[in-house]
Write a protein that holds these residues in place. Structure first.
Motif, PDB file in Angstrom:
ATOM      1  N   MET A 122       0.843  -1.174   0.000  1.00 26.84           N
ATOM      2  CA  MET A 122       0.000   0.000   0.000  1.00 26.84           C
ATOM      3  C   MET A 122       0.888   1.236   0.000  1.00 26.84           C
ATOM      4  O   MET A 122       1.904   1.274   0.673  1.00 26.84           O
ATOM      5  CB  MET A 122      -0.902   0.017   1.226  1.00 26.84           C
ATOM      6  CG  MET A 122      -1.946  -1.080   1.221  1.00 26.84           C
ATOM      7  SD  MET A 122      -3.254  -0.882   2.438  1.00 26.84           S
ATOM      8  CE  MET A 122      -2.398  -1.151   3.955  1.00 26.84           C
ATOM      9  N   MET A 123       0.472   2.230  -0.758  1.00 25.33           N
ATOM     10  CA  MET A 123       1.236   3.469  -0.868  1.00 25.33           C
ATOM     11  C   MET A 123       0.283   4.641  -0.989  1.00 25.33           C
ATOM     12  O   MET A 123      -0.907   4.465  -1.248  1.00 25.33           O
ATOM     13  CB  MET A 123       2.155   3.413  -2.082  1.00 25.33           C
ATOM     14  CG  MET A 123       3.185   2.299  -2.019  1.00 25.33           C
ATOM     15  SD  MET A 123       4.293   2.343  -3.420  1.00 25.33           S
ATOM     16  CE  MET A 123       5.262   3.781  -3.023  1.00 25.33           C
ATOM     17  N   SER A 124       0.842   5.833  -0.850  1.00 26.90           N
ATOM     18  CA  SER A 124       0.057   7.038  -1.070  1.00 26.90           C
ATOM     19  C   SER A 124       0.930   8.079  -1.759  1.00 26.90           C
ATOM     20  O   SER A 124       2.158   7.994  -1.748  1.00 26.90           O
ATOM     21  CB  SER A 124      -0.504   7.583   0.246  1.00 26.90           C
ATOM     22  OG  SER A 124       0.534   7.974   1.100  1.00 26.90           O
ATOM     23  N   ALA A 125       0.260   9.063  -2.360  1.00 32.99           N
ATOM     24  CA  ALA A 125       0.952  10.154  -3.037  1.00 32.99           C
ATOM     25  C   ALA A 125       0.138  11.421  -2.841  1.00 32.99           C
ATOM     26  O   ALA A 125      -1.072  11.361  -2.646  1.00 32.99           O
ATOM     27  CB  ALA A 125       1.098   9.846  -4.522  1.00 32.99           C
ATOM     28  N   GLU A 126       0.802  12.551  -2.911  1.00 37.15           N
ATOM     29  CA  GLU A 126       0.140  13.837  -2.780  1.00 37.15           C
ATOM     30  C   GLU A 126       0.633  14.765  -3.876  1.00 37.15           C
ATOM     31  O   GLU A 126       1.775  14.668  -4.304  1.00 37.15           O
ATOM     32  CB  GLU A 126       0.437  14.467  -1.423  1.00 37.15           C
ATOM     33  CG  GLU A 126      -0.091  13.669  -0.254  1.00 37.15           C
ATOM     34  CD  GLU A 126       0.285  14.295   1.071  1.00 37.15           C
ATOM     35  OE1 GLU A 126       0.270  15.532   1.181  1.00 37.15           O
ATOM     36  OE2 GLU A 126       0.612  13.533   1.983  1.00 37.15           O
ATOM     37  N   ALA A 127      -0.249  15.670  -4.309  1.00 36.13           N
ATOM     38  CA  ALA A 127       0.119  16.675  -5.303  1.00 36.13           C
ATOM     39  C   ALA A 127      -0.520  17.990  -4.910  1.00 36.13           C
ATOM     40  O   ALA A 127      -1.670  18.030  -4.487  1.00 36.13           O
ATOM     41  CB  ALA A 127      -0.345  16.267  -6.691  1.00 36.13           C
TER      42      ALA A 127
ATOM     43  N   TYR B 263      -3.526  24.966  -0.237  1.00 45.20           N
ATOM     44  CA  TYR B 263      -4.676  24.292  -0.835  1.00 45.20           C
ATOM     45  C   TYR B 263      -4.887  24.847  -2.221  1.00 45.20           C
ATOM     46  O   TYR B 263      -4.537  25.996  -2.478  1.00 45.20           O
ATOM     47  CB  TYR B 263      -5.934  24.542   0.019  1.00 45.20           C
ATOM     48  CG  TYR B 263      -5.774  24.014   1.415  1.00 45.20           C
ATOM     49  CD1 TYR B 263      -5.943  22.673   1.690  1.00 45.20           C
ATOM     50  CD2 TYR B 263      -5.414  24.870   2.462  1.00 45.20           C
ATOM     51  CE1 TYR B 263      -5.773  22.180   2.979  1.00 45.20           C
ATOM     52  CE2 TYR B 263      -5.243  24.381   3.736  1.00 45.20           C
ATOM     53  CZ  TYR B 263      -5.422  23.037   3.993  1.00 45.20           C
ATOM     54  OH  TYR B 263      -5.243  22.554   5.265  1.00 45.20           O
ATOM     55  N   PRO B 264      -5.431  24.092  -3.128  1.00 45.41           N
ATOM     56  CA  PRO B 264      -5.882  22.713  -2.990  1.00 45.41           C
ATOM     57  C   PRO B 264      -4.717  21.737  -3.124  1.00 45.41           C
ATOM     58  O   PRO B 264      -3.677  22.071  -3.691  1.00 45.41           O
ATOM     59  CB  PRO B 264      -6.840  22.541  -4.167  1.00 45.41           C
ATOM     60  CG  PRO B 264      -6.269  23.432  -5.224  1.00 45.41           C
ATOM     61  CD  PRO B 264      -5.684  24.616  -4.470  1.00 45.41           C
ATOM     62  N   TYR B 265      -4.940  20.545  -2.599  1.00 44.58           N
ATOM     63  CA  TYR B 265      -4.023  19.459  -2.909  1.00 44.58           C
ATOM     64  C   TYR B 265      -4.769  18.138  -2.936  1.00 44.58           C
ATOM     65  O   TYR B 265      -5.826  17.992  -2.344  1.00 44.58           O
ATOM     66  CB  TYR B 265      -2.792  19.439  -1.997  1.00 44.58           C
ATOM     67  CG  TYR B 265      -2.983  18.955  -0.591  1.00 44.58           C
ATOM     68  CD1 TYR B 265      -2.858  17.616  -0.271  1.00 44.58           C
ATOM     69  CD2 TYR B 265      -3.255  19.854   0.431  1.00 44.58           C
ATOM     70  CE1 TYR B 265      -3.011  17.182   1.029  1.00 44.58           C
ATOM     71  CE2 TYR B 265      -3.403  19.431   1.733  1.00 44.58           C
ATOM     72  CZ  TYR B 265      -3.279  18.096   2.027  1.00 44.58           C
ATOM     73  OH  TYR B 265      -3.436  17.675   3.313  1.00 44.58           O
ATOM     74  N   LEU B 266      -4.210  17.239  -3.699  1.00 41.88           N
ATOM     75  CA  LEU B 266      -4.794  15.922  -3.916  1.00 41.88           C
ATOM     76  C   LEU B 266      -3.997  14.901  -3.123  1.00 41.88           C
ATOM     77  O   LEU B 266      -2.772  14.948  -3.115  1.00 41.88           O
ATOM     78  CB  LEU B 266      -4.652  15.592  -5.403  1.00 41.88           C
ATOM     79  CG  LEU B 266      -5.782  14.963  -6.177  1.00 41.88           C
ATOM     80  CD1 LEU B 266      -7.065  15.721  -6.015  1.00 41.88           C
ATOM     81  CD2 LEU B 266      -5.410  14.835  -7.633  1.00 41.88           C
ATOM     82  N   ALA B 267      -4.693  13.997  -2.457  1.00 40.52           N
ATOM     83  CA  ALA B 267      -4.046  12.875  -1.770  1.00 40.52           C
ATOM     84  C   ALA B 267      -4.618  11.595  -2.367  1.00 40.52           C
ATOM     85  O   ALA B 267      -5.839  11.429  -2.436  1.00 40.52           O
ATOM     86  CB  ALA B 267      -4.309  12.923  -0.270  1.00 40.52           C
ATOM     87  N   ILE B 268      -3.739  10.727  -2.819  1.00 43.42           N
ATOM     88  CA  ILE B 268      -4.156   9.469  -3.432  1.00 43.42           C
ATOM     89  C   ILE B 268      -3.577   8.322  -2.620  1.00 43.42           C
ATOM     90  O   ILE B 268      -2.373   8.256  -2.391  1.00 43.42           O
ATOM     91  CB  ILE B 268      -3.654   9.350  -4.882  1.00 43.42           C
ATOM     92  CG1 ILE B 268      -4.190  10.507  -5.724  1.00 43.42           C
ATOM     93  CG2 ILE B 268      -4.058   8.006  -5.482  1.00 43.42           C
ATOM     94  CD1 ILE B 268      -3.621  10.553  -7.120  1.00 43.42           C
ATOM     95  N   GLY B 269      -4.453   7.439  -2.184  1.00 46.70           N
ATOM     96  CA  GLY B 269      -4.015   6.216  -1.538  1.00 46.70           C
ATOM     97  C   GLY B 269      -4.258   5.071  -2.502  1.00 46.70           C
ATOM     98  O   GLY B 269      -5.300   5.030  -3.167  1.00 46.70           O
ATOM     99  N   PHE B 270      -3.300   4.173  -2.625  1.00 48.39           N
ATOM    100  CA  PHE B 270      -3.531   3.064  -3.550  1.00 48.39           C
ATOM    101  C   PHE B 270      -2.970   1.761  -3.021  1.00 48.39           C
ATOM    102  O   PHE B 270      -2.012   1.720  -2.266  1.00 48.39           O
ATOM    103  CB  PHE B 270      -3.006   3.384  -4.953  1.00 48.39           C
ATOM    104  CG  PHE B 270      -1.568   3.783  -5.020  1.00 48.39           C
ATOM    105  CD1 PHE B 270      -0.590   2.854  -5.312  1.00 48.39           C
ATOM    106  CD2 PHE B 270      -1.194   5.092  -4.803  1.00 48.39           C
ATOM    107  CE1 PHE B 270       0.737   3.220  -5.398  1.00 48.39           C
ATOM    108  CE2 PHE B 270       0.140   5.474  -4.880  1.00 48.39           C
ATOM    109  CZ  PHE B 270       1.102   4.527  -5.178  1.00 48.39           C
ATOM    110  N   ARG B 271      -3.648   0.711  -3.430  1.00 51.55           N
ATOM    111  CA  ARG B 271      -3.256  -0.657  -3.101  1.00 51.55           C
ATOM    112  C   ARG B 271      -3.556  -1.496  -4.328  1.00 51.55           C
ATOM    113  O   ARG B 271      -4.708  -1.604  -4.759  1.00 51.55           O
ATOM    114  CB  ARG B 271      -4.074  -1.162  -1.914  1.00 51.55           C
ATOM    115  CG  ARG B 271      -3.615  -2.521  -1.424  1.00 51.55           C
ATOM    116  CD  ARG B 271      -4.493  -3.020  -0.293  1.00 51.55           C
ATOM    117  NE  ARG B 271      -5.154  -4.196  -0.832  1.00 51.55           N
ATOM    118  CZ  ARG B 271      -6.395  -4.530  -0.600  1.00 51.55           C
ATOM    119  NH1 ARG B 271      -7.151  -3.804   0.150  1.00 51.55           N
ATOM    120  NH2 ARG B 271      -6.889  -5.619  -1.121  1.00 51.55           N
TER     121      ARG B 271
END
Length: 95
Positions: free
Chosen positions: A1-6, A13-21
């Motif tokens: 499992m990992m995550s990323a932010e942009a 703000y704004p920013y995107l947070a993505i969690g993925f598995r």
């Protein structure tokens, strides 16, 4: 499992947070300190089983209603960086 932010260096703000598995991702849009949105599904997950992905420093459990394909999630991250807006990326649901 990992995550990323942009986000943008000059703005909180704004920013995107993505969690993925594996092939599953969940996308949060932090529009402000009080305004957080969750992107609706693209139909990737069809199961009633909850899906766990990391978001920031925690693990979250989500229904298929908020799960998208990992490749799609990174395309969205690229789009927000180029356009500076997430309005056109899909259906957002306020938390």
């Amino acid at each position: 499992m990992m995550s990323a932010e942009a986000g943008f260096p000059e703005l909180d703000y704004p920013y995107l947070a993505i969690g993925f598995r594996a092939d599953y991702a969940v996308v949060h849009l932090f529009a402000s300190a009080e305004h957080v949105l969750l992107l609706g599904s693209d139909g990737t997950a069809c199961s009633d089983e909850p899906i766990e992905v990391p978001i920031l420093d925690e693990t979250g459990t989500f229904t298929a209603d908020f799960v998208i394909d990992t490749d799609h999630a990174f395309q969205l991250m690229h789009a927000i960086i180029l356009n500076g807006s997430a309005d056109h990326l899909g259906t957002w649901h306020e938390l």
